[in-house]
Design a protein around this motif. Structure first.
Motif, PDB file in Angstrom:
ATOM      1  N   HIS A 186       0.830  -1.205   0.000  1.00 49.98           N
ATOM      2  CA  HIS A 186       0.000   0.000   0.000  1.00 49.98           C
ATOM      3  C   HIS A 186       0.860   1.249   0.000  1.00 49.98           C
ATOM      4  CE1 HIS A 186      -3.201   2.807   0.944  1.00 49.98           C
ATOM      5  NE2 HIS A 186      -2.523   3.202   2.003  1.00 49.98           N
ATOM      6  N   LEU A 187       1.930   1.239   0.815  1.00 54.03           N
ATOM      7  CA  LEU A 187       2.800   2.403   0.875  1.00 54.03           C
ATOM      8  C   LEU A 187       3.512   2.633  -0.454  1.00 54.03           C
ATOM      9  CD1 LEU A 187       4.369   2.071   4.436  1.00 54.03           C
ATOM     10  CD2 LEU A 187       2.723   3.760   3.651  1.00 54.03           C
ATOM     11  N   LEU A 188       3.911   1.553  -1.117  1.00 55.29           N
ATOM     12  CA  LEU A 188       4.542   1.688  -2.431  1.00 55.29           C
ATOM     13  C   LEU A 188       3.570   2.283  -3.442  1.00 55.29           C
ATOM     14  CD1 LEU A 188       6.627  -1.616  -2.722  1.00 55.29           C
ATOM     15  CD2 LEU A 188       7.499   0.729  -2.500  1.00 55.29           C
ATOM     16  N   MET A 189       2.305   1.877  -3.346  1.00 58.13           N
ATOM     17  CA  MET A 189       1.296   2.421  -4.252  1.00 58.13           C
ATOM     18  C   MET A 189       1.073   3.909  -3.983  1.00 58.13           C
ATOM     19  SD  MET A 189      -1.463  -0.716  -4.357  1.00 58.13           S
ATOM     20  CE  MET A 189      -2.623   0.230  -5.367  1.00 58.13           C
ATOM     21  N   VAL A 190       1.059   4.269  -2.695  1.00 59.47           N
ATOM     22  CA  VAL A 190       0.903   5.683  -2.328  1.00 59.47           C
ATOM     23  C   VAL A 190       2.089   6.497  -2.844  1.00 59.47           C
ATOM     24  CG1 VAL A 190       0.851   7.297  -0.390  1.00 59.47           C
ATOM     25  CG2 VAL A 190      -0.528   5.219  -0.311  1.00 59.47           C
ATOM     26  N   LEU A 191       3.313   5.937  -2.679  1.00 61.61           N
ATOM     27  CA  LEU A 191       4.512   6.612  -3.158  1.00 61.61           C
ATOM     28  C   LEU A 191       4.464   6.800  -4.667  1.00 61.61           C
ATOM     29  CD1 LEU A 191       7.386   7.707  -2.824  1.00 61.61           C
ATOM     30  CD2 LEU A 191       8.213   5.349  -2.945  1.00 61.61           C
ATOM     31  N   ALA A 192       4.075   5.738  -5.371  1.00 56.10           N
ATOM     32  CA  ALA A 192       3.996   5.823  -6.838  1.00 56.10           C
ATOM     33  C   ALA A 192       2.976   6.872  -7.268  1.00 56.10           C
ATOM     34  CB  ALA A 192       3.632   4.461  -7.414  1.00 56.10           C
ATOM     35  N   GLY A 193       1.846   6.905  -6.569  1.00 57.13           N
ATOM     36  CA  GLY A 193       0.819   7.891  -6.899  1.00 57.13           C
ATOM     37  C   GLY A 193       1.300   9.313  -6.681  1.00 57.13           C
TER      38      GLY A 193
END
Length: 396
Positions: A186-193
């Motif tokens: 989830h954190l990686l997805m937030v970072l990518a976003g």
């Protein structure tokens, strides 16, 4: 239900206090922002009580106006910042942003653990030491006419990196409270976003505007271009919060996009009256959030001195190390430019108090630390910049 007459009277008090505080500060050869924050302390709950805690809660008219003020400030800063200038200092800004997060987070964690917090809660407390308040430093740089200096470009670029990393750290420490675990995916997805938002909007928007800004000339009204870019500012400020970033990041990107237009200088002049009206509210409200009554005993004041010292030294060291390739003088300027915590630390403190991570005393310490770094940094930064201009032989 808010009483219109009461709201208007409060706005009057805040605006007049800001003007008086700013005038006194400038007569003392200090940046006006210092006087505005001090004015907030004076009219707030700590001293005169003309602004009550209920009036500065999130979502209240005064809080919303303060938020609009800092959004416009960062938009105006973006208007004087071109994408090509940031790209030239990209590597150094990235280093400043990353090291400037790691060092304060580590030092804050050690201090909190040494004062009796378990490691999970220590990490939460440390999160308040991390994020730089771009609004404070940007105001000082703008007042001094220093936004075109390479140090200013590094500070602004690093502030964007800083905000992304602070957001991720806060997500981790919040998930760890109560023995939970964090979701790395989830954190990686937030970072990518977040990174994708900045790249697409900042890089893509600037290039599109550079290629064709003639559509801004199409509207007939003399202020139509300003209205269009202000709509862009508010829209991107709102959109940035969807990606977990501070609203001021979207506003800064909007200004940077608008800086690529042929109307850049006209827009800069047209936005100045709005800044004069609205930005003082942000700094007065920031100052009014401190409660001196929670800091009334000697032990607490001693602890506040230690916490503020850690906050200043850790950011100074992080910014200095990251920007050392520019030379020690520029590295020192950048280090101090990254010191103010301002509203960012207050947000973390509010979350921690609501979650029961710490008590009112620690909350007051973190808030006071955030505001003290916001007050002590501007005069030092102004002195360093003026000294640098004299040494370089450039006009002050």
């Amino acid at each position: 239900m808010h009483d219109p007459s009461s709201i208007l009277f409060t706005l009057f008090i805040v605006f007049v206090a800001a003007q008086i505080g700013g005038e006194i500060a400038q007569r003392l050869k200090l940046p006006g922002v210092v006087g505005e924050i001090a004015a907030g302390c004076a009219v707030g709950p700590s001293l005169l009580g003309w602004i009550t805690p209920a009036q500065i809660l999130p979502g209240t008219p005064l809080d919303v106006l303060a938020e609009v003020g800092v959004i416009l400030l960062l938009f105006a800063v973006g208007l004087e910042t071109r994408l090509e200038d940031l790209k030239k200092v990209g590597k150094i800004a990235f280093a400043v942003g990353v090291i400037g997060v790691i060092v304060p987070f580590a030092m804050g964690s050690v201090w909190a653990h040494g004062n009796g917090f378990d490691w999970d809660r220590s990490l939460f407390v440390a999160a308040a030491f991390v994020a730089t308040s771009a609004g404070i430093t940007a105001r000082v740089l703008q007042e001094l006419g220093a936004l075109q200096r390479v140090e200013s470009k590094v500070i602004l670029g690093a502030a964007v990196i800083d905000d992304i990393l602070a957001m991720l750290l806060l997500g981790v420490v919040v998930s760890l409270q109560g023995g939970g675990s964090f979701d790395a995916l989830h954190l990686l997805m937030v970072l990518a976003g977040a990174v994708g938002f900045i790249v697409v909007i900042g890089w893509g928007g600037a290039r599109v505007m550079r290629w064709n800004s003639r559509w801004l000339d199409t509207p007939m009204g003399p202020h139509s271009p300003l209205m269009i870019v202000l709509a862009l500012c508010l829209g991107l400020a709102c959109l940035s919060t969807v990606f977990g970033l501070a609203a001021i990041i979207g506003a800064f990107l909007a200004g940077m996009i608008a800086s690529e237009t042929r109307q850049q200088h006209t827009l800069e002049q047209q936005v100045k009256p709005l800044l004069a009206l609205l930005t003082p509210f942000f700094f007065v409200v920031t100052g009014s959030k401190i409660d001196l009554h929670e800091l009334a005993d000697g032990d607490t004041l001693m602890m506040l001195a230690v916490v503020t010292g850690i906050a200043v030294i850790s950011k100074l060291v992080g910014g200095w190390l990251g920007s050392l390739p520019l030379g020690t003088r520029s590295a020192t300027i950048i280090g101090f430019g990254m010191v103010p915590r301002g509203e960012v630390g207050i947000v973390v403190a509010t979350l921690g108090l609501a979650a029961g991570v710490f008590d009112n005393r620690i909350y007051a310490l973190i808030v006071a630390m955030s505001l003290l770094t916001a007050m002590v940094t501007p005069p030092i930064l102004a002195w360093l910049l003026k000294r640098s201009e004299v040494s370089d032989g450039t006009p002050s």
